[in-house]
Design an enzyme around this catalytic site. Sequence first.
Site, PDB file in Angstrom:
ATOM      1  CG  ASP A  96      -2.572   0.492   5.618  1.00 27.71           C
ATOM      2  OD1 ASP A  96      -1.783   1.437   5.472  1.00 27.71           O
ATOM      3  OD2 ASP A  96      -3.028  -0.170   4.671  1.00 27.71           O
ATOM      4  CG  ASP A 135      -8.753  -2.793   3.159  1.00 22.76           C
ATOM      5  OD1 ASP A 135      -9.766  -2.968   3.846  1.00 22.76           O
ATOM      6  OD2 ASP A 135      -8.510  -1.739   2.537  1.00 22.76           O
ATOM      7  CB  CYS A 175       1.464  -0.413   6.778  1.00 21.83           C
ATOM      8  SG  CYS A 175       0.931  -0.269   5.064  1.00 21.83           S
ATOM      9  CE  LYS A 196      -0.080  -3.918   5.084  1.00 20.32           C
ATOM     10  NZ  LYS A 196      -0.316  -4.575   3.787  1.00 20.32           N
ATOM     11  CD1 TRP A 229       1.436   4.770  -2.281  1.00 15.90           C
ATOM     12  CD2 TRP A 229       1.393   4.704  -4.521  1.00 15.90           C
ATOM     13  NE1 TRP A 229       0.973   3.529  -2.660  1.00 15.90           N
ATOM     14  CE2 TRP A 229       0.934   3.455  -4.029  1.00 15.90           C
ATOM     15  CE3 TRP A 229       1.466   4.894  -5.903  1.00 15.90           C
ATOM     16  CZ2 TRP A 229       0.537   2.421  -4.861  1.00 15.90           C
ATOM     17  CZ3 TRP A 229       1.073   3.852  -6.736  1.00 15.90           C
ATOM     18  CH2 TRP A 229       0.612   2.635  -6.215  1.00 15.90           C
ATOM     19  CG  ASN A 280      -4.257   3.029   3.264  1.00 14.59           C
ATOM     20  OD1 ASN A 280      -3.146   2.929   2.745  1.00 14.59           O
ATOM     21  ND2 ASN A 280      -4.886   2.006   3.803  1.00 14.59           N
ATOM     22  CG  ASP A 336       1.248   0.216  -1.046  1.00 12.36           C
ATOM     23  OD1 ASP A 336       1.421  -0.662  -0.180  1.00 12.36           O
ATOM     24  OD2 ASP A 336       0.310   1.029  -1.007  1.00 12.36           O
ATOM     25  NE  ARG A 385      -7.082   2.895  -0.460  1.00 17.99           N
ATOM     26  CZ  ARG A 385      -6.912   1.724   0.122  1.00 17.99           C
ATOM     27  NH1 ARG A 385      -7.018   1.597   1.414  1.00 17.99           N
ATOM     28  NH2 ARG A 385      -6.614   0.668  -0.586  1.00 17.99           N
TER      29      ARG A 385
HETATM   30  C1  DGJ Z   1      -2.094   0.173   1.710  1.00 16.74           C
HETATM   31  C2  DGJ Z   1      -1.064  -0.846   2.084  1.00 16.74           C
HETATM   32  O1  DGJ Z   1       0.205  -0.347   1.885  1.00 16.74           O
HETATM   33  C3  DGJ Z   1      -1.325  -2.114   1.300  1.00 16.74           C
HETATM   34  O2  DGJ Z   1      -0.323  -3.042   1.546  1.00 16.74           O
HETATM   35  C4  DGJ Z   1      -2.672  -2.643   1.649  1.00 16.74           C
HETATM   36  O3  DGJ Z   1      -2.702  -3.043   2.979  1.00 16.74           O
HETATM   37  C5  DGJ Z   1      -3.726  -1.583   1.372  1.00 16.74           C
HETATM   38  N1  DGJ Z   1      -3.395  -0.329   1.992  1.00 16.74           N
HETATM   39  C6  DGJ Z   1      -5.074  -2.048   1.836  1.00 16.74           C
HETATM   40  O4  DGJ Z   1      -6.023  -1.071   1.719  1.00 16.74           O
END
Ligand code: DGJ
Length: 734
Positions: A477, A366, A525, A475, A198, A479, A547, A442
Amino acid sequence: MVKYYEDERIFKLDTPNTTYMIGIVDEEGFIGHIYYGRKLKDAEASYLLRTGEPPFVPGRNNRERCSFYDCFPFEYPTGGVGDYRESCISVKTQGGHMTSMLSYVSHEIFGGKPELEGLPATFADEADCMTLRITCEDRAVGMRVELLYTAFNDTDVITRSTRVINMGSGSFYLTKVFSACIDMDNRDFDMVTLHGSWARERHIQRKSLGYGIQNVSSFRGESSHQDHPFIALTDKNTTQENGEIYAMNFVYSGNFRAQAEVSQFDSVRLSMGIHPEGFCWKLESGECFQTPEVVMVYTDKGFDAMTLSFHRLYKKHLIRGEYRNKKRPILINNWEATYFDFDTQKLLAIAKEASALGIEMLVMDDGWFGNRNSDNCALGDWVVNESKLKGGLKYLVDEVNKLGMKFGIWFEPEMISPDSDLYRAHPDWAIAVPGRTPAQSRQQYVLDLSRREVVEYVYEAVASVLRSANIEYVKWDMNRQLSDIGSAGLAPDRQGELYHRYVLAVYELQGRLIKEFPHLLLENCSGGGARFDPGMLYFGPQIWCSDDTDAIERLEIQEGTALIYPLSTMGAHVSDCPNHAIGRNTPFETRGIVALAGTFGYELDVTKIPDADRKMIPSQVAMYHKYNDLVREGDYYRIASYSSNRSYDCWEVVSCDRTHALVTYVQVLNRPNFKSRRILVKGLDADKRYTVSYVNNKDIEKTSCSGDTLMKAGLLIPNMWGDFKALLIDIEEN
Ligand code: DGJ
């Protein structure tokens, strides 16, 4: 160009500068790899299959069958019958047996390239490529395997994929099914891969290839921050400009393995496919399984040439949609500006200031839905939080539009928070194994996208928000990585299908989205750049690169990313200092120049940054407008690499007609008592004359030089006062 030479039983696949040759041998129809390399005139080297050498071909002498299998250069190796190197395919039959062997049955050659069912893939019309489909069979298993090869006419690329069909009356299980393999002689290769974590994705790694198996892989349910679905074998002395490279890149966004195995006989088996760990696919009678595509590039002209082949392919034959050849709006994203602490007023204040500076789109990140004020809840509850967004989403979007700006929004559609209305209503929609509490990451779980009702819910959740206002960018995402693989919707003997079904569902969702909203700009993303791969590029033309927006860390991230992917795909923003990922301070000017090599945008609170920085934004915006066509469409060359010299970085883009180039130079650390540095420009026309001007330092005098001089004798880059300094050099035909 693809041709079959019947007398020789050879297939010859040609691209502008390369040849790939496949031979069929023996009455048993073994399909062998003869050659991949510089373009050959003739199809005549089947002796390279070495069937004249002991241990004899089995059809003529079965005495040493195992020895034959263990050294024959198979185009698509199978396992369990005597080839002890790693296979490309494993099956488990009703009888519990796990062996297979393929023999040639037939082939077809045709112009163009078929789509791969359910999967992203490169595309081209009949003028740009030819395809070879070789059909082979294992009668004992009742399995037909189709090997698909496409040779491109306009770039040095050959793509491969495999389709397995159950021809028998009962079912069998596929426990491994790779997409491509090249068996060739070892030449003391280096292996090049992209490694990361990361906030420091895709750093270039090069090491010597030794005996045995060496691989990179992801078993995380996505292509990952850590390893990348890319592998290249190079000569020991391959440089940017010279030397041989065999490269593979996977058009897939899930588990993968990219592997090189050096055998006892000094042959190398280079292979790529879906990671076999956790994979088991039940194939009923008559059903087929399509593997994702591998893109193969060969060159003897070093990394610059390899990169150009990938870039040209992806720009023309992978990326789709309205924005593929268009300047993307300069965006400002509120993530690093506000994190979860925002409301309509705050966003409009940012938008107002940003629009006055020339920024063209506000992206709300977010925290706009459910009761999400931190990352511990509400994923899945895609309902606008009206206590934050007073007046609703449409009001906000309309107000932003009134400022002359577009509006974009963030989603994380594949996830579910344990603390969410969605989870309270459907706890079984989270991926989990019965009897075990699934691991959170997360503070969230992953939705079970192998279930139709979940996919429908996710689609409607996203689409209904998009239908409710003039939203022009998403976007998307993701995570967390997958764990606790279990689906309440799959039969016990189909649990091994979940990883791949998950990826197929992501593709289906994004495919539907861009069909319903054809003007949407989709940026993928995954916690930064954990799903930066060609599979995702098929759906959205850009991906958030990392990030980590620190200009210096970005040098390595963007160098590794641009080794394969066009600059037009790399999400890159200017953010505030000290940098939120690493705490480093760099000049605002340098942050702008480094972000200019990507899609370009801002990730800061423009109402709060220092005045001097804010004042610089209009000129950065102007630079973007002046140079983005060149950056997006031009040919990219790497001139120097901070990742290897630990001192400075330098890259260049040159317009396809060679009339205009932009060189970016970043002096990472200043050196005392040091003179200017000479760099050799690339890709110009030796016979043209160019004016060289220093875009962000008008004190340095313009010069005029021929392309020949600039490429052979070079250009001087003055030493700059201080660390982390950058210079943009414009080279335009007189
Ligand atoms: C991870 C992304 O890479 C960030 O840019 C952002 O959008 C966060 N998540 C939001 O939780």
